[in-house]
Scaffold this active site. Sequence first.
Site, mmCIF file in Angstrom:
data_model
loop_
_atom_site.group_PDB
_atom_site.id
_atom_site.type_symbol
_atom_site.label_atom_id
_atom_site.label_comp_id
_atom_site.label_asym_id
_atom_site.label_seq_id
_atom_site.Cartn_x
_atom_site.Cartn_y
_atom_site.Cartn_z
ATOM 1 C CG ASP A 288 23.693 47.989 -71.744
ATOM 2 O OD1 ASP A 288 23.868 46.759 -71.820
ATOM 3 O OD2 ASP A 288 24.275 48.711 -70.913
ATOM 4 C CD GLU A 330 21.623 43.306 -71.201
ATOM 5 O OE1 GLU A 330 22.294 42.432 -70.645
ATOM 6 O OE2 GLU A 330 21.552 44.470 -70.757
HETATM 7 C C1 GLC Z 1 24.946 44.808 -70.244
HETATM 8 C C2 GLC Z 1 26.097 44.335 -71.099
HETATM 9 C C3 GLC Z 1 27.278 44.055 -70.245
HETATM 10 C C4 GLC Z 1 27.619 45.286 -69.457
HETATM 11 C C5 GLC Z 1 26.408 45.854 -68.734
HETATM 12 C C6 GLC Z 1 26.664 47.242 -68.266
HETATM 13 O O1 GLC Z 1 24.473 43.830 -69.415
HETATM 14 O O2 GLC Z 1 25.717 43.219 -71.848
HETATM 15 O O3 GLC Z 1 28.356 43.597 -71.000
HETATM 16 O O4 GLC Z 1 28.593 44.969 -68.526
HETATM 17 O O5 GLC Z 1 25.289 45.937 -69.558
HETATM 18 O O6 GLC Z 1 26.601 48.162 -69.326
HETATM 19 C C1 GLC Z 2 23.194 42.446 -66.918
HETATM 20 C C2 GLC Z 2 22.534 41.518 -65.891
HETATM 21 C C3 GLC Z 2 23.502 40.724 -65.110
HETATM 22 C C4 GLC Z 2 24.652 40.419 -66.010
HETATM 23 C C5 GLC Z 2 25.374 41.714 -66.215
HETATM 24 C C6 GLC Z 2 26.557 41.774 -67.096
HETATM 25 O O1 GLC Z 2 22.448 43.561 -67.174
HETATM 26 O O2 GLC Z 2 21.527 42.051 -65.145
HETATM 27 O O3 GLC Z 2 22.931 39.566 -64.613
HETATM 28 O O4 GLC Z 2 25.469 39.451 -65.455
HETATM 29 O O5 GLC Z 2 24.516 42.721 -66.631
HETATM 30 O O6 GLC Z 2 27.134 40.647 -67.497
#
Ligand code: GLC
Ligand code: GLC
Length: 634
Positions: A288, A330
């Site tokens: 993540d 991610e």
């Molecule tokens: C990732 C997840 C998102 C979350 C963020 C912080 O982007 O997909 O749902 O808010 O990480 O953990």
């Molecule tokens: C992700 C991204 C951001 C996204 C968010 C959660 O890690 O960097 O663009 O919108 O976290 O939704």
Amino acid sequence: MLSTTQQRKAAKSYVLAALEDAGLSRDDDDGRAFHARFEAHFPQLFDLFATLYGAHESCLDQLAQLIVLAQTSWRDRADDLKALDTARETTPDWFQSNRMLGAFCYVDRYAGNLAGLKEHVPYFQELGITYLHLMPLFDCPKENSDGGYAVSSYREVRADLGTMADLRRLAKDLREAGISLVVDFVFNHTSNEHEWAQKAAAGDPEYSDYYWIFNDRRMPDAFERTVREVFPDDHPGAFIQMEDGRWIWSTFHSFQWDLNYSNPAVFCAMAGEMLALANQGVDLIRMDAVAFIWKRLGTTCESQPEAHLLLRAFNAVCRIAAPSLLFKSEAIVHPDEVVSYIDPAECPISYNPLLMALSWEALATRKVELIDQAITRRQPINADCAWVNYVRSHDDIGWTFADEDAAELDILGFDHRRFLNSFYTNQFEGSFARGVPFQYNPKTGDCRVCGTTASLAGVEAGDAGGIDRMILLYGIAFSAGGIPLLSLGDEVGQLNDDAYKQNPGQAKDQRWVGRPLRPDALYAQRFDQDTDAGKIFARMKQLIDARRAAPGLAGNAIRPFPTDNPHVLGYVRSGGGQEICVLANFADDAQEVAADQFLDMPPRMTDLIAGESFHVRTGVTLAAHQILWLTLSV
Ligand code: GLC
Ligand code: GLC
């Protein structure tokens, strides 16, 4: 000064002595298996560790502790997982098969709890799912948890969902059903209720060093000059003030505190949490927010070189102690950064946010120039890796294309994003989309979009092209290479759900609009061709079955196929002796690809989706929003 080889040697003796002291260096099959992997991967792990932490006085001790931890974890690893480790070593390309189909869901929202989810395994099998990503399911704060992305303990399942033992059992059931289990490793931050966070908040110096905490605003101000605001609705900047007046880094919500990976103790502690997760029977972990894990003053603090070294070090630990575990990255960032994480030694699997966003972009503009450019330029990756191609995630859609790519086509990034945001949030005349804006930042004009596939594609608005557009987008995700990913519920056309507005922990986070409960009523209609749900399900199943039968869709090899029509995207996939030409019409009316474009193709081709055959040498006409997977007729 010692040479690197001498240093490595010395470190190795030190580590081996630590294993000896811990009573772990037994000469049995298990010990030998561990040692073979240790020998193979220690040099690399040492080099990474020395680069990251060489200046730290506890560097060598931490490394020794890490290896002790790795061997302890290996000893604890169940025999069936060890068998899987061996099996996967002989078929390292297992995840590239055209039979792979990913899906994701929230345990509570789809099935109540882990026991309830087990009841759905026969359906998952019937659908053809081989990879199931369960959204975060570990202990987290009750109300504010960012959908579980604020983890309070990596060792405990959220009580209302079940227990770790339930998770282990489910992992086994899934494995027996041919389905790999995927869970998140939320390793950039913990929740403010995690034991380490609580100790830090109480002023414990050891645990204060687990996070980025400063006594006054000097350093926070300096950092904030160059970092972006990810959740500006929650708090400005990157820091929040703690109860005792100190300032702590929280990139996301104020209850998600960023871990300090410049401290080797943090790396070791998190490696321990990762291996514990691996031993539950998890096949793949979603790394993540990878871009954020290393901070450096004067930079954006995203995708720093050390972020890559950290991933490589975590990966090396896995190769030693849980070799079948794979990483998925991610990184929802600039396309150059996204690919920088894709490597067998880093994350062999990665979300493909660019293709996802540009499929929606092409639907809105009815033009394929940007997505075509992306397929030519940005789709090819290391042959041993794989994209996860998806239509939407549980998050927002961000328009992550590169401004410099767009500029070549005379498209201004800023203006185009503004258009896309207004189009998808139904503020643009004639739009078929019913999305909701997310994190609008008036300072930068930045904004993203939330909603389910059906709501964004026009099904909710009752637009005649809604269902066709859904199939078009999934038809691309299912054929563009790597692992396609289905948002469970999309296969019956789930719509946006406003219920989150009544829930205090969710009301301010519009992403919940796209995370509905399992749409039971729609599932009940799935065999009824008179309903939208039935129509969507039948066509999704057709795509899934066609993909499973098409070896040409395995792996990643892709090349552009010029259609000479601004509304029709083309690309060619090949593998297992089969070549497939994908054509996708983004226009609202029929479009032709002229005969001349097919000179290198066999004269008679069949669409693998609907079975229709074409004399391509006279040209191919596609209906509005139609997608074809053409291959040599047999
Ligand atoms: C990732 C997840 C998102 C979350 C963020 C912080 O982007 O997909 O749902 O808010 O990480 O953990
Ligand atoms: C992700 C991204 C951001 C996204 C968010 C959660 O890690 O960097 O663009 O919108 O976290 O939704």
